[in-house]
Write a protein that holds these residues in place. Structure first.
Motif, PDB file in Angstrom:
ATOM      1  N   PHE A 123       0.834  -1.200   0.000  1.00  0.00           N
ATOM      2  CA  PHE A 123       0.000   0.000   0.000  1.00  0.00           C
ATOM      3  C   PHE A 123       0.871   1.253   0.000  1.00  0.00           C
ATOM      4  O   PHE A 123       0.613   2.209  -0.737  1.00  0.00           O
ATOM      5  N   HIS A 124       1.923   1.240   0.817  1.00  0.00           N
ATOM      6  CA  HIS A 124       2.817   2.394   0.877  1.00  0.00           C
ATOM      7  C   HIS A 124       3.522   2.616  -0.458  1.00  0.00           C
ATOM      8  O   HIS A 124       3.624   3.747  -0.944  1.00  0.00           O
ATOM      9  N   ARG A 125       3.990   1.529  -1.070  1.00  0.00           N
ATOM     10  CA  ARG A 125       4.673   1.668  -2.371  1.00  0.00           C
ATOM     11  C   ARG A 125       3.743   2.244  -3.425  1.00  0.00           C
ATOM     12  O   ARG A 125       4.154   3.049  -4.267  1.00  0.00           O
ATOM     13  N   GLN A 126       2.482   1.830  -3.399  1.00  0.00           N
ATOM     14  CA  GLN A 126       1.549   2.233  -4.452  1.00  0.00           C
ATOM     15  C   GLN A 126       0.957   3.625  -4.224  1.00  0.00           C
ATOM     16  O   GLN A 126       0.751   4.372  -5.179  1.00  0.00           O
ATOM     17  N   TRP A 127       0.681   3.969  -2.960  1.00  0.00           N
ATOM     18  CA  TRP A 127      -0.062   5.194  -2.694  1.00  0.00           C
ATOM     19  C   TRP A 127       0.624   6.150  -1.728  1.00  0.00           C
ATOM     20  O   TRP A 127       0.046   7.154  -1.349  1.00  0.00           O
ATOM     21  N   GLY A 128       1.860   5.842  -1.372  1.00  0.00           N
ATOM     22  CA  GLY A 128       2.619   6.807  -0.595  1.00  0.00           C
ATOM     23  C   GLY A 128       3.001   8.000  -1.460  1.00  0.00           C
ATOM     24  O   GLY A 128       2.910   7.956  -2.695  1.00  0.00           O
ATOM     25  N   ARG A 129       3.425   9.053  -0.818  1.00  0.00           N
ATOM     26  CA  ARG A 129       3.791  10.266  -1.535  1.00  0.00           C
ATOM     27  C   ARG A 129       5.248  10.593  -1.287  1.00  0.00           C
ATOM     28  O   ARG A 129       5.845  10.155  -0.299  1.00  0.00           O
ATOM     29  N   ASP A 161       7.306  10.771   2.218  1.00  0.00           N
ATOM     30  CA  ASP A 161       6.618  10.037   3.284  1.00  0.00           C
ATOM     31  C   ASP A 161       7.589   9.344   4.235  1.00  0.00           C
ATOM     32  O   ASP A 161       7.236   9.018   5.354  1.00  0.00           O
ATOM     33  N   ASP A 170     -11.712   7.324   0.915  1.00  0.00           N
ATOM     34  CA  ASP A 170     -10.400   7.910   0.661  1.00  0.00           C
ATOM     35  C   ASP A 170      -9.300   6.950   1.134  1.00  0.00           C
ATOM     36  O   ASP A 170      -9.582   5.790   1.482  1.00  0.00           O
ATOM     37  N   ARG A 171      -8.057   7.435   1.135  1.00  0.00           N
ATOM     38  CA  ARG A 171      -6.931   6.570   1.516  1.00  0.00           C
ATOM     39  C   ARG A 171      -7.091   6.001   2.917  1.00  0.00           C
ATOM     40  O   ARG A 171      -6.703   4.864   3.190  1.00  0.00           O
ATOM     41  N   VAL A 204      -9.364   2.967   2.850  1.00  0.00           N
ATOM     42  CA  VAL A 204      -8.693   1.817   2.235  1.00  0.00           C
ATOM     43  C   VAL A 204      -7.670   1.224   3.199  1.00  0.00           C
ATOM     44  O   VAL A 204      -7.579  -0.001   3.365  1.00  0.00           O
TER      45      VAL A 204
END
Length: 520
Positions: free
Chosen positions: A309-315, A318, A369-370, A373
């Motif tokens: 999840f972090h790899r896909q939707w982190g900014r 982060d 939202d995030r 999820v």
């Protein structure tokens, strides 16, 4: 106690940690180095064995520097690492190609064939487990079928821990816990040629390494390893143990009736017993000593989902996964207060089921939202643990539950586990439980501790969580939704699998209960 320090080397699936402890269990220095995983094709997850050792050597140097400790002050070293997978050596002691990690599922077809032919049922009775796609014996059967020339060049079959210890000492060996990854008779707890013959791989019997007890000296740091790591040549190295078992030791759970949960890359749920009780829902392997068994219900479906999840939707900015989730706390607060009924199945790399399960997010709507999820992912990971815990609790009495790994020291996640399991749960002051478990074995080998059990009082509890009635009821309803969706989707998973032909039917008929842990 002796003065000096103990070093626990913990080889994970994608990185290696070296942790230096004083003899009271306090961390004085940590070194951590990544080791890249490679995905040459679908379902293959490999790593370069020499690069894995190089990352371990760098981690040891970093730990010594962080602790401001000279290598000569290390009294003894214990090694642990991810279990299963295959780290093959040729007859000269060199890597025989890439290591195959425990996230690999290329051998799923072998498991399916064994299931059709009744071999898995026979294996359960003889070796105490139904081999997984990532089990060494399954990968050896795959190698025999697809890479026969590689199998014929095989000198030794090792696991990750054994490879790291070999590079430290130059001695080929395994320990009592990892000898039982499919090679041993569940009743005698010794290597079984008959078991390998049952699996059609009896030719590998002579490549099995000598077995040592976890707290036995298996070698000493070589001159080459001393140059690579900064350790002192001649420092004793204990045989060590599988990281599943090391986590239990590091939490002080070394006897029956205590459940250990390790929320790492794998969902690990385990309890010791004084008699073997094989079941398709868990693997029955060797415990810490003859006459003790470890019953481990596992699947590759835990905190790896949070990292994904972090790899896909982190900014950008982060930080690491832990920092990212700390930044997400406000969003999670709002999500847990909302009426969201999102359901997530955490089967990115495998599941507890025979079918080729895939991950899925269900009930997604435009207002989510995030935070919503991420809440669903956390709940899905915990619910998958519950499937395993409920299975173990159906047979073994459980008086105490302790947890480690995967952010389990986060009050939010620890409380979610307690509410979802409906059980009190404890966390330890020692956050590097697997490395400490390995270090305890080193301490016994070096006579710092008289026995493994004598070190368990050092594994003090720092917090105890109890179920909250309202949240427990909510978690129960969420778990029931999760389970209903699993049963609805099981007949369809094969049609979504990358290796399945269009509209293929499941290769295995759905069963009402999960297996110990299947990979994709």
């Amino acid at each position: 106690m002796s003065r000096g320090y103990l070093l626990g080397l913990d080889g994970g699936s994608s990185s290696t940690k070296a942790v230096i402890f004083d003899t009271d269990g306090n961390v004085v220095g940590i070194g951590r180095e990544a080791s890249r995983l490679e995905h040459p094709q679908a379902h293959w997850v490999e790593r370069d064995m020499n690069a894995t050792w190089a990352s371990a050597a760098q981690a040891i140097r970093a730990a010594l520097a962080a602790a401001n400790v000279d290598g000569s002050e290390i009294v003894a070293i214990g090694v642990t690492a991810h279990g299963d997978g295959l780290y093959p050596l040729d007859r000269k002691g060199e890597p025989l190609g890439q290591a195959i990690t425990s996230l690999d599922s290329r051998a799923a077809g072998i498991v399916e064939r064994w299931c059709r032919e009744g071999v898995r049922d026979e294996a359960l009775a003889r070796i105490g487990q139904m081999p997984f796609a990532f089990s060494p014996v399954t990968l050896l059967a795959w190698m025999q079928e697809h890479q026969p020339e590689r199998l014929s060049a095989l000198g030794h079959v090792l696991t990750c821990k054994d490879w790291l210890r070999f590079k430290l000492t130059g001695e080929v060996a395994t320990d009592f816990t990892e000898a039982s990854t499919g090679y041993t008779d569940v009743n005698t707890q010794r290597y079984s040629r008959e078991a390998l013959s049952m699996l059609g791989i009896d030719s590998v019997f002579d490549t099995l390494p000598a077995v040592r007890m976890p707290d036995e000296i298996a070698g000493h740091v070589s001159m080459a390893a001393a140059r690579a790591t900064g350790l002192k040549a001649g420092t004793p190295v204990a045989a060590g143990l599988h990281d599943v078992t090391a986590s239990a030791v590091g939490l002080g759970n070394v006897e029956s009736d205590t459940l250990t949960i390790a929320a790492g890359t794998f969902s690990i749920n385990e309890v010791f017993s004084d008699a073997p009780k094989p079941d398709s829902r868990w693997a029955t392997r060797n415990g810490l000593r003859p006459g003790q068994w470890l019953n481990m219900a596992i699947s590759p479906a835990s905190s790896s989902n949070l990292e994904w999840f972090h790899r896909q939707w982190g900014r950008a900015g982060d930080g690491d996964t832990g920092a990212f989730f700390a930044e997400m706390e406000a969003s999670l607060d709002a999500a847990f207060q909302s009426p969201s009924r999102l359901v997530y199945h955490p089967f990115l790399y495998g599941s507890p089921y025979d079918e080729p399960a895939s991950a899925g997010l269900f009930g997604l709507q435009g207002w989510h939202d995030r935070g919503h999820v991420l809440r669903a992912i956390l709940e899905g990971v915990v619910f998958n643990h519950r499937v395993h815990v409920d299975a173990l609790a159906s047979t073994f009495p459980i008086d105490r539950v302790r947890i480690t790994g995967g952010g389990s020291h986060s009050p939010r996640l620890a409380q979610l586990f307690s509410d979802s399991l409906g059980r009190p749960l404890e966390t330890s002051r020692i956050q590097e439980a697997a490395a400490w478990g390995a270090a305890i074995c080193a301490g016994v080998a070096a006579e710092v501790f008289p026995a493994i059990a004598s070190a368990t009082p050092l594994c003090e509890i720092d917090h105890r969580y109890t179920p909250e009635a309202r949240r427990q009821a909510e978690c129960q309803r969420g778990f029931e939704r999760y389970q209903r969706l699993v049963e609805c989707l099981r007949p369809l998973w094969a049609t979504l699998d990358a290796d399945a032909p269009p509209l293929a039917s499941p290769a295995v008929e759905p069963q009402p209960s999960p297996t110990a842990g299947a990979a994709r």
